[in-house]
Design a protein around this motif. Structure first.
Motif, PDB file in Angstrom:
ATOM      1  N   LEU A  68     -34.923 -43.915 -10.055  1.00 24.88           N
ATOM      2  CA  LEU A  68     -36.105 -44.759 -10.209  1.00 24.88           C
ATOM      3  C   LEU A  68     -37.269 -43.892 -10.658  1.00 24.88           C
ATOM      4  O   LEU A  68     -37.452 -42.777 -10.147  1.00 24.88           O
ATOM      5  CB  LEU A  68     -36.442 -45.439  -8.886  1.00 24.88           C
ATOM      6  CG  LEU A  68     -35.461 -46.516  -8.411  1.00 24.88           C
ATOM      7  CD1 LEU A  68     -35.581 -46.718  -6.907  1.00 24.88           C
ATOM      8  CD2 LEU A  68     -35.706 -47.823  -9.153  1.00 24.88           C
ATOM      9  N   PHE A  99     -32.302 -53.453  -9.926  1.00 25.78           N
ATOM     10  CA  PHE A  99     -31.844 -52.067 -10.129  1.00 25.78           C
ATOM     11  C   PHE A  99     -30.452 -51.860  -9.535  1.00 25.78           C
ATOM     12  O   PHE A  99     -29.579 -51.234 -10.144  1.00 25.78           O
ATOM     13  CB  PHE A  99     -32.844 -51.107  -9.489  1.00 25.78           C
ATOM     14  CG  PHE A  99     -32.394 -49.676  -9.450  1.00 25.78           C
ATOM     15  CD1 PHE A  99     -32.348 -48.907 -10.606  1.00 25.78           C
ATOM     16  CD2 PHE A  99     -32.014 -49.083  -8.241  1.00 25.78           C
ATOM     17  CE1 PHE A  99     -31.931 -47.584 -10.561  1.00 25.78           C
ATOM     18  CE2 PHE A  99     -31.600 -47.767  -8.191  1.00 25.78           C
ATOM     19  CZ  PHE A  99     -31.557 -47.005  -9.354  1.00 25.78           C
ATOM     20  N   LYS A 159     -41.297 -47.676  -5.570  1.00 25.78           N
ATOM     21  CA  LYS A 159     -39.942 -48.234  -5.482  1.00 25.78           C
ATOM     22  C   LYS A 159     -38.977 -47.207  -4.890  1.00 25.78           C
ATOM     23  O   LYS A 159     -38.066 -47.571  -4.131  1.00 25.78           O
ATOM     24  CB  LYS A 159     -39.475 -48.701  -6.857  1.00 25.78           C
ATOM     25  CG  LYS A 159     -40.113 -50.015  -7.292  1.00 25.78           C
ATOM     26  CD  LYS A 159     -39.491 -50.569  -8.550  1.00 25.78           C
ATOM     27  CE  LYS A 159     -39.931 -49.811  -9.777  1.00 25.78           C
ATOM     28  NZ  LYS A 159     -39.425 -50.448 -11.023  1.00 25.78           N
ATOM     29  N   GLU A 160     -39.169 -45.935  -5.217  1.00 24.45           N
ATOM     30  CA  GLU A 160     -38.351 -44.882  -4.605  1.00 24.45           C
ATOM     31  C   GLU A 160     -38.528 -44.868  -3.089  1.00 24.45           C
ATOM     32  O   GLU A 160     -37.552 -44.805  -2.337  1.00 24.45           O
ATOM     33  CB  GLU A 160     -38.748 -43.506  -5.159  1.00 24.45           C
ATOM     34  CG  GLU A 160     -38.089 -43.107  -6.437  1.00 24.45           C
ATOM     35  CD  GLU A 160     -38.311 -41.643  -6.735  1.00 24.45           C
ATOM     36  OE1 GLU A 160     -37.352 -40.951  -7.098  1.00 24.45           O
ATOM     37  OE2 GLU A 160     -39.458 -41.174  -6.597  1.00 24.45           O
TER      38      GLU A 160
END
Length: 254
Positions: A20, A72, A25-26
């Motif tokens: 990512l 994802f 988001k990580e």
């Protein structure tokens, strides 16, 4: 699928690795993976991402990040691993693999073999455990409570694994091959007395008594300078044994 946290965060599907680019988001995926199988509330996740300084529309932003993470992770022939469950979300691991679970399994097996004095088998397990690491765990992912607490715990566990691997290697008489590795360890961890102890022992056993005594002085200087402490009792007793040229230290590794 395999989630990898023992280094930069990545997801491995077959032969391909996926990462990512967005830090938020990580951090969100890392928190969900670390607490896989547990529900994390919206408030916990907001706090994880913004650490006591959330923006006005933090909850809305969180929902967007969840949606993007679901895309994802993608379809895998079953429902998405990120599940909505009041009061927040959870990640269902299912049959997927986590690299730190693999690390823990090898580490546990190594400790069990140490208990029955199978040091050769233990070293193999410890090396396999450490082989799961690719670098600093979750490097650059964030400073939230879940991630930072997990990283601190993992680093301590890794040090324990290294310490036990070294102890088993010394028990097998592998003094020469350990010396360079132990020099790097005391440089990297200048306040970790167990590594000084192992290095002094290996040096003394290989006939480098003066170098072993210099390592003690190095440990003492570091502990005094940084902590205002003297070396621990074990290190002081080892120093005295080397000064008296105790044959037991040599024979223990032969």
């Amino acid at each position: 699928m395999r989630y990898e946290l023992l280094g930069s965060l990545r997801v491995v599907r077959g032969d391909s690795c996926h990462t990512l680019s967005a830090r938020k988001k990580e951090a969100l995926l890392a928190a969900l993976v670390i607490r896989s199988g547990q529900v994390l509330s919206v408030d916990q996740l907001v706090d994880e991402l913004w650490v006591d300084n959330p923006p006005c529309r933090a909850t809305a932003a969180l929902h967007v990040y969840i949606s993007q993470l679901r895309s994802f992770l993608g379809p895998r022939g079953r429902r998405n691993p990120i599940v909505t469950r009041s009061p927040g979300y959870l990640l269902e691991l299912g049959s997927d693999e986590l690299d730190f679970h693999v690390f823990q399994q090898f580490f546990r097996e190594g400790r069990n073999l140490v208990r029955v004095q199978d040091h050769e088998g233990a070293v193999v397990r410890f090396e396999a455990a450490l082989g799961q690491w690719r670098g600093s765990p979750l490097s650059g992912v964030g400073e939230g409570r879940i991630v930072s607490g997990f990283v601190t715990w993992l680093e301590e566990l890794r040090l324990e694994c290294v310490e036990m691997m070294v102890a088993s290697s010394l028990a097998l008489g592998r003094d020469h091959e350990l010396i360079g590795f132990l020099y790097s360890l005391v440089s990297e961890h200048p306040l970790h007395e167990a590594f000084y102890e192992s290095l002094m022992t290996a040096l003394h056993r290989t006939g480098r008594r003066a170098d072993a005594l210099l390592i003690y002085q190095r440990a003492r200087d570091a502990l005094r300078r940084d902590l205002g402490l003297e070396p621990c009792r074990r290190l002081r007793e080892l120093h005295q044994a080397i000064l008296s040229d105790d044959d037991g230290l040599v024979l223990a590794g032969r």
